[in-house]
Design an enzyme around this catalytic site. Structure first.
Site, PDB file in Angstrom:
ATOM      1  N   GLU A 110      10.551  59.835  56.968  1.00 33.36           N
ATOM      2  CA  GLU A 110      10.910  59.235  55.684  1.00 33.36           C
ATOM      3  C   GLU A 110      11.147  57.745  55.888  1.00 33.36           C
ATOM      4  O   GLU A 110      11.659  57.334  56.925  1.00 33.36           O
ATOM      5  CB  GLU A 110      12.203  59.840  55.108  1.00 33.36           C
ATOM      6  CG  GLU A 110      12.055  61.240  54.560  1.00 33.36           C
ATOM      7  CD  GLU A 110      12.233  62.299  55.625  1.00 33.36           C
ATOM      8  OE1 GLU A 110      12.755  61.960  56.710  1.00 33.36           O
ATOM      9  OE2 GLU A 110      11.862  63.461  55.377  1.00 33.36           O
ATOM     10  N   TYR A 122       4.064  51.778  60.283  1.00 36.03           N
ATOM     11  CA  TYR A 122       3.583  53.167  60.210  1.00 36.03           C
ATOM     12  C   TYR A 122       2.139  53.235  59.689  1.00 36.03           C
ATOM     13  O   TYR A 122       1.322  53.996  60.190  1.00 36.03           O
ATOM     14  CB  TYR A 122       4.496  54.008  59.317  1.00 36.03           C
ATOM     15  CG  TYR A 122       5.918  54.102  59.813  1.00 36.03           C
ATOM     16  CD1 TYR A 122       6.187  54.323  61.161  1.00 36.03           C
ATOM     17  CD2 TYR A 122       6.998  53.957  58.947  1.00 36.03           C
ATOM     18  CE1 TYR A 122       7.485  54.401  61.623  1.00 36.03           C
ATOM     19  CE2 TYR A 122       8.303  54.038  59.400  1.00 36.03           C
ATOM     20  CZ  TYR A 122       8.541  54.258  60.743  1.00 36.03           C
ATOM     21  OH  TYR A 122       9.823  54.336  61.210  1.00 36.03           O
TER      22      TYR A 122
END
Ligand code: COA
Length: 154
Positions: A110, A122
């Site tokens: 998350e 990411y």
């Protein structure tokens, strides 16, 4: 002329003795940091908790939970003075390798929509957004959603 020799950073299992330094970084980089108890619980639970040190100095750390063929990256952090030098990407590679070696088919995490830097890391690594968890994080006023990102591990 003498060359300045720097050691390579070393990945090691996180221990209780690391937690004071871990908390100093945690408190410095998050608006809503994990507590020392969150890390202690992760150690007791047997999560894959690692420190990343160079010449003894703590540069970063991560906490990874692997279960039922999936890995969940619960915490990935780099000390402020050492950000944007590739340590986050290296720690992500190390966490992925551990996940793969433990049989995980994928890794998910998350991230706050407001955390553009982490999202950039990411996404560059290959993670893709799969869901939004409404009101997942505490925020200064109310709650903030979480983006759920995932990466398939071959
Ligand atoms: C997010 C975090 C782990 C990244 O670690 P890092 O060591 O600084 O990242 P890296 O140097 O490996 O960055 C690799 C690439 O990711 C992207 N990136 C990383 N941080 C970025 C930022 N603040 N802004 C934009 N892009 C960023 C860039 O593409 C970068 O490559 P570049 O430096 O060549 O442009 C670190 O900034 C951190 O600990 N932040 C606070 C805690 C946090 O947000 N953790 C993640 C919670 S989900």
């Amino acid at each position: 002329m003498s060359a300045v020799l720097k050691s390579a950073p070393v990945l090691a299992p996180m221990r209780d003795a690391d937690l004071a330094e871990v908390m100093a970084i945690e408190d410095a980089i998050y608006s809503h940091p994990w507590t020392r108890g969150n890390f202690a619980d992760s150690l007791v639970a047997g999560y894959e908790c690692r420190t990343w040190r160079m010449d003894g100095e703590l540069l970063g750390y991560f906490v990874l939970m692997v279960a039922a063929g999936e890995a969940h990256l619960l915490n990935l952090s780099v000390a402020p003075a050492h950000q944007r030098r590739g340590h986050g990407a290296t720690l992500l590679r190390e966490a992925s390798a551990i996940a793969r070696s433990r049989g995980a088919r994928g890794i998910f995490l998350e991230v706050r929509p407001s955390n553009a830097g982490a999202q950039a890391l990411y996404t560059r690594f290959g993670f893709r957004k799969i869901a939004v968890r409404r009101g997942y994080y505490p925020a200064h006023s109310g709650r903030e959603d979480a983006l759920v990102l995932t990466l398939a591990l071959q």
